[in-house]
Design an enzyme around this catalytic site. Structure first.
Site, PDB file in Angstrom:
ATOM      1  N   PRO A   9       0.823  -1.173  -0.168  1.00 45.94           N
ATOM      2  CG  PRO A   9      -0.692  -1.439   1.865  1.00 45.94           C
ATOM      3  CD  PRO A   9       0.457  -2.318   1.166  1.00 45.94           C
ATOM      4  CG  ASN A  10      -0.407   4.245   0.903  1.00 45.73           C
ATOM      5  OD1 ASN A  10      -1.419   4.772   0.389  1.00 45.73           O
ATOM      6  ND2 ASN A  10      -0.652   4.007   2.284  1.00 45.73           N
ATOM      7  NE  ARG A  17       2.475   7.290   2.776  1.00 49.05           N
ATOM      8  CZ  ARG A  17       3.211   6.104   3.448  1.00 49.05           C
ATOM      9  NH1 ARG A  17       3.829   5.145   2.612  1.00 49.05           N
ATOM     10  NH2 ARG A  17       2.888   5.656   4.492  1.00 49.05           N
ATOM     11  CE1 TYR A  22       7.922   5.555   3.349  1.00 52.98           C
ATOM     12  CE2 TYR A  22       6.428   7.381   3.837  1.00 52.98           C
ATOM     13  CZ  TYR A  22       6.901   6.032   4.064  1.00 52.98           C
ATOM     14  OH  TYR A  22       6.337   5.595   4.935  1.00 52.98           O
ATOM     15  CG  ASN A  74       8.108  -1.566   1.202  1.00 51.67           C
ATOM     16  OD1 ASN A  74       7.317  -1.531   2.136  1.00 51.67           O
ATOM     17  ND2 ASN A  74       8.804  -0.482   0.802  1.00 51.67           N
ATOM     18  CG  HIS A  80       3.731  -2.008  10.784  1.00 48.88           C
ATOM     19  ND1 HIS A  80       5.203  -1.863  11.178  1.00 48.88           N
ATOM     20  CD2 HIS A  80       3.694  -0.967   9.953  1.00 48.88           C
ATOM     21  CE1 HIS A  80       5.681  -1.207  10.296  1.00 48.88           C
ATOM     22  NE2 HIS A  80       4.825  -0.265   9.514  1.00 48.88           N
ATOM     23  CG  ASP A  87       0.161 -17.133   8.495  1.00 50.42           C
ATOM     24  OD1 ASP A  87       1.090 -17.273   9.251  1.00 50.42           O
ATOM     25  OD2 ASP A  87      -1.014 -17.445   9.057  1.00 50.42           O
ATOM     26  CD  GLU A  99       9.418  -6.787   6.342  1.00 51.02           C
ATOM     27  OE1 GLU A  99       8.556  -7.726   6.558  1.00 51.02           O
ATOM     28  OE2 GLU A  99       9.789  -5.963   7.309  1.00 51.02           O
ATOM     29  CG  HIS A 101      10.447  -1.695   5.636  1.00 50.88           C
ATOM     30  ND1 HIS A 101       9.012  -1.585   5.227  1.00 50.88           N
ATOM     31  CD2 HIS A 101      10.601  -2.879   6.172  1.00 50.88           C
ATOM     32  CE1 HIS A 101       8.502  -2.917   5.717  1.00 50.88           C
ATOM     33  NE2 HIS A 101       9.361  -3.541   6.463  1.00 50.88           N
ATOM     34  CB  ILE A 102      11.937   3.612   1.451  1.00 52.94           C
ATOM     35  CG1 ILE A 102      11.348   2.746   0.099  1.00 52.94           C
ATOM     36  CG2 ILE A 102      12.585   4.873   0.891  1.00 52.94           C
ATOM     37  CD1 ILE A 102      10.512   3.456  -0.678  1.00 52.94           C
ATOM     38  NE  ARG A 108       8.354   6.704   9.304  1.00 50.35           N
ATOM     39  CZ  ARG A 108       7.626   6.489   8.397  1.00 50.35           C
ATOM     40  NH1 ARG A 108       7.783   5.389   7.568  1.00 50.35           N
ATOM     41  NH2 ARG A 108       6.507   7.119   8.374  1.00 50.35           N
ATOM     42  NE  ARG A 112       5.358   4.979  10.177  1.00 52.04           N
ATOM     43  CZ  ARG A 112       4.232   4.665   9.068  1.00 52.04           C
ATOM     44  NH1 ARG A 112       4.154   3.388   8.432  1.00 52.04           N
ATOM     45  NH2 ARG A 112       3.374   5.561   8.821  1.00 52.04           N
TER      46      ARG A 112
END
Length: 145
Positions: A9-10, A17, A22, A74, A80, A87, A99, A101-102, A108, A112
């Site tokens: 998402p996003n 954003r 980001y 990502n 979270h 699963d 995994e 994350h930017i 944060r 998060r």
């Protein structure tokens, strides 16, 4: 190597954003960066994005059958709390999973810092900006990160 990059998402709102977190580069920039890395390494890398949890799970399950050898994910905010994505990742035992994350999720908001999906992955990369995706690709290819 056949690698699937899943953005949750996003992520399609990169460059729009929260630029202070980001960055200014948009989603197309990220895709081009990954495509360039694919050419450079001779890898078959597919990028895919969805704002929907079920669609992400469907894509992960599809990867089980289509010869995907590595997944870079990502999960966005699903990181979270989505035990369903955890699963689905966990069930892909013969696929390398990273995994990404930017932002630095550990510095944060408190919520998060916790990732329920990271436990189903071999590696978690965070806080390296968009370069984290390139590092994840290198890891999947066996190149030291």
């Amino acid at each position: 190597m056949k690698i699937l990059v899943i953005n949750g998402p996003n992520l399609n709102f990169l460059g729009i954003r929260e630029k202070s977190i980001y960055g200014n580069e948009n989603y197309d920039y990220l895709i081009k960066m990954i495509e360039d890395k694919a050419k450079e390494t001779g890898s078959d890398i597919t990028t895919w994005q969805s704002n929907h949890e079920g669609a992400i799970i469907d894509k992960l399950q599809e990867a089980y059958f289509d010869g995907t050898e590595a997944i870079i994910i990502n999960p966005g905010a699903y990181t979270h709390y989505s035990y369903a994505i955890h699963d689905a990742l966990k069930s892909l035992e013969n696929i390398v999973k990273v995994e990404v994350h930017i932002s630095n999720i550990k510095k944060r908001e408190d919520f998060r810092a916790n990732s329920v999906t990271a436990a189903a992955c071999e590696l978690q990369i965070y806080g390296h900006g968009l370069k984290g995706y390139l590092e994840a690709i290198d890891y999947c290819l066996g190149i030291e990160v």
